[in-house]
Design an enzyme around this catalytic site. Structure first.
Site, PDB file in Angstrom:
ATOM      1  N   ARG A 157     -28.674  47.924  88.366  1.00 47.54           N
ATOM      2  CA  ARG A 157     -29.832  47.926  87.450  1.00 47.54           C
ATOM      3  C   ARG A 157     -30.320  46.478  87.321  1.00 47.54           C
ATOM      4  O   ARG A 157     -29.512  45.572  87.103  1.00 47.54           O
ATOM      5  CB  ARG A 157     -29.475  48.490  86.049  1.00 47.54           C
ATOM      6  N   ASP A 163     -32.890  43.702  76.233  1.00 51.02           N
ATOM      7  CA  ASP A 163     -32.197  43.694  77.533  1.00 51.02           C
ATOM      8  C   ASP A 163     -32.231  42.323  78.197  1.00 51.02           C
ATOM      9  O   ASP A 163     -31.392  42.019  79.050  1.00 51.02           O
ATOM     10  CB  ASP A 163     -32.782  44.755  78.457  1.00 51.02           C
ATOM     11  N   ASN A 216     -37.228  45.160  76.520  1.00 43.64           N
ATOM     12  CA  ASN A 216     -36.402  46.212  75.899  1.00 43.64           C
ATOM     13  C   ASN A 216     -36.971  47.557  76.345  1.00 43.64           C
ATOM     14  O   ASN A 216     -37.980  47.627  77.065  1.00 43.64           O
ATOM     15  CB  ASN A 216     -36.387  46.071  74.375  1.00 43.64           C
ATOM     16  N   LYS A 217     -36.351  48.611  75.913  1.00 41.79           N
ATOM     17  CA  LYS A 217     -36.742  49.966  76.317  1.00 41.79           C
ATOM     18  C   LYS A 217     -38.244  50.179  76.203  1.00 41.79           C
ATOM     19  O   LYS A 217     -38.864  49.752  75.222  1.00 41.79           O
ATOM     20  CB  LYS A 217     -35.962  50.962  75.432  1.00 41.79           C
ATOM     21  N   ARG A 240     -24.807  52.916  79.719  1.00 38.34           N
ATOM     22  CA  ARG A 240     -26.124  52.274  79.626  1.00 38.34           C
ATOM     23  C   ARG A 240     -26.145  51.420  78.374  1.00 38.34           C
ATOM     24  O   ARG A 240     -25.241  51.492  77.553  1.00 38.34           O
ATOM     25  CB  ARG A 240     -27.286  53.295  79.664  1.00 38.34           C
ATOM     26  N   GLY A 241     -27.217  50.593  78.289  1.00 33.24           N
ATOM     27  CA  GLY A 241     -27.280  49.614  77.203  1.00 33.24           C
ATOM     28  C   GLY A 241     -26.814  48.284  77.779  1.00 33.24           C
ATOM     29  O   GLY A 241     -25.811  48.218  78.504  1.00 33.24           O
ATOM     30  N   ALA A 242     -27.565  47.215  77.469  1.00 31.01           N
ATOM     31  CA  ALA A 242     -27.354  45.941  78.159  1.00 31.01           C
ATOM     32  C   ALA A 242     -25.908  45.411  78.094  1.00 31.01           C
ATOM     33  O   ALA A 242     -25.288  45.161  79.140  1.00 31.01           O
ATOM     34  CB  ALA A 242     -28.357  44.911  77.623  1.00 31.01           C
ATOM     35  N   GLN A 287     -32.598  58.470  74.411  1.00 33.61           N
ATOM     36  CA  GLN A 287     -31.440  57.730  73.867  1.00 33.61           C
ATOM     37  C   GLN A 287     -31.433  57.740  72.341  1.00 33.61           C
ATOM     38  O   GLN A 287     -30.375  57.671  71.721  1.00 33.61           O
ATOM     39  CB  GLN A 287     -31.453  56.270  74.354  1.00 33.61           C
TER      40      GLN A 287
HETATM   41  O1  MRU Z   1     -32.184  52.157  79.781  1.00 32.33           O
HETATM   42  P1  MRU Z   1     -31.179  51.823  78.717  1.00 32.33           P
HETATM   43  O2  MRU Z   1     -30.804  52.985  77.876  1.00 32.33           O
HETATM   44  O3  MRU Z   1     -29.979  51.091  79.283  1.00 32.33           O
HETATM   45  O4  MRU Z   1     -31.938  50.796  77.783  1.00 32.33           O
HETATM   46  C1  MRU Z   1     -31.244  50.253  76.703  1.00 32.33           C
HETATM   47  C2  MRU Z   1     -32.093  49.468  75.789  1.00 32.33           C
HETATM   48  O5  MRU Z   1     -33.253  49.215  76.030  1.00 32.33           O
HETATM   49  C3  MRU Z   1     -31.413  48.918  74.574  1.00 32.33           C
HETATM   50  O6  MRU Z   1     -32.311  48.802  73.517  1.00 32.33           O
HETATM   51  C4  MRU Z   1     -30.859  47.534  74.921  1.00 32.33           C
HETATM   52  O7  MRU Z   1     -30.009  47.598  76.029  1.00 32.33           O
HETATM   53  C5  MRU Z   1     -30.173  46.902  73.798  1.00 32.33           C
HETATM   54  S1  MRU Z   1     -28.657  47.705  73.505  1.00 32.33           S
HETATM   55  C6  MRU Z   1     -27.647  46.838  72.572  1.00 32.33           C
END
Ligand code: MRU
Length: 346
Positions: free
Chosen positions: A91, A238, A248-249, A51-53, A197
């Site tokens: 996703r 994201d 973002n999250k 996970r994470g963009a 997270q």
């Molecule tokens: O749902 P996730 O854990 O994939 O969400 C991730 C985020 O929102 C991060 O802040 C974002 O991807 C930036 S990571 C470098």
């Protein structure tokens, strides 16, 4: 990133397999999940093993390599299109996945009708994406560490660390680099409901790096800001739109509003792959809705009132007006200047 004294990348490719640090198992178990088909990669992105963009972008890029390896010679182009659509659907919000998939797909198709060359170029293209992503994040660290001063208290949300990228992180690249340059600061880590997270992954990364930190619940951020205990907020993103709005999250928007109310600078760190210059404004971003059980259950156990439902948008959109600056590999840019990233738009 260094985990237990050893260098690791969150996503890599070895012996025909996509290797992922299993982020659902951290911090208690360090485990590598090996994917042998693009369908397994898509499942790992969807269930957030990775996970994470930028990290899901890299996983998707390598997923296309597996797709090319298994595609039939007769239907090669069609099979690649099917794989592209399948991985893309895993996703919807982070644009890095789309950017990575289209980049590798275009490189593969450019080799046709030579299928053997197309299969070879798939890996070259995916490696190019992941190496460029890691270097982009390292540069974000170099650029952003200038903002970190001794004795600062910094708040971050979710995990924008090396785990969420190929390496270094985005928000955490800034902190990692500042720490390696000897700066002394303290990090408030939002736990980040519902997948935690922050409490699980950001706290783990900061501890591995030896950076002082404490976990807080998401709802405590305003309290600590009001008490003058936060000097700076840094998050990842994201998808960043042309007008500076970004997804973002979930919870990032509330933090940005609180930061503005308390006159606290709010920075967003992101690689080139997170900018979507074709997306005019935040309203155009598709927000992923995840399963209600992520809210009502913890470790498979019901914690909410039986029979009540819940809402679970995984991301929110923060207007560009709340952002002090976007920390990029090309410098820190103003939310109203996003188009400088594409010189042909000027
Ligand atoms: O749902 P996730 O854990 O994939 O969400 C991730 C985020 O929102 C991060 O802040 C974002 O991807 C930036 S990571 C470098």
């Amino acid at each position: 990133m260094i985990i237990n004294g050893q260098e690791h990348r969150s996503v890599s490719f070895k012996d025909g397999k996509v290797l992922l640090i299993n982020q659902n198992k951290l911090p208690h178990t360090f485990e590598i999940t090996a994917c042998e088909s693009y369908q397994q990669v898509a499942a790992a992105i969807h269930d957030m093993t990775v996970r994470g963009a930028p990290a899901i972008g890299a996983a998707g890029a390598y997923g296309m390599v597996l797709a090319a390896m298994s595609a039939s010679d007769q239907n090669f182009s069609k099979d690649m299109e099917i794989a592209l659509a399948f991985l893309l659907a895993s996703r919807p919000t982070a644009v890095d996945l789309k950017n990575a998939l289209h980049q590798v797909h275009a490189d593969i198709i450019s080799c046709l009708p030579d299928i053997n060359k197309a299969k070879e170029i798939a890996l070259v293209s995916a490696e190019r994406f992941t190496d460029a992503s890691a270097e982009d994040c390292r540069l974000i660290g170099e650029v952003g560490q200038e903002l970190i001063k001794d004795e600062m208290n910094i708040l971050t949300h979710c995990n924008a660390g090396a785990l969420a990228t190929v390496d270094w992180g985005t928000a955490l690249a800034v902190l990692r680099m500042a720490h390696r340059k000897g700066k002394k600061f303290f990090v408030y880590v939002d736990e980040t409901r519902p997948r935690l997270q922050g409490a699980r992954l950001t706290a783990f990364e900061l501890q591995q790096e030896g950076i002082s930190h404490a976990i807080i619940t998401d709802s405590m951020a305003g309290h600590f800001m009001q008490q003058d205990r936060i000097d700076l907020v840094i998050t990842g993103a994201d998808r960043i739109c042309l007008n500076g709005d970004f997804a973002n999250k979930i919870g990032t928007y509330s933090l940005a509003v609180l930061a503005k109310a308390h006159n606290i600078p709010f920075y967003v760190a992101a690689p080139q792959s997170t900018f979507d210059l074709n997306c005019e404004k935040g309203n155009d971003i598709q927000i992923e809705e995840r399963s209600v059980e992520e809210i009502t259950h913890l470790n498979g156990k019901l914690i909410a009132n039986p029979g009540s439902t819940a809402f679970n948008p995984a991301f929110d959109v923060t207007p560009g007006a709340f952002v002090t600056g976007f920390i990029t590999c090309k410098g820190t840019i103003n939310p109203s200047d996003i188009r400088v990233l594409n010189p042909s738009m000027e």
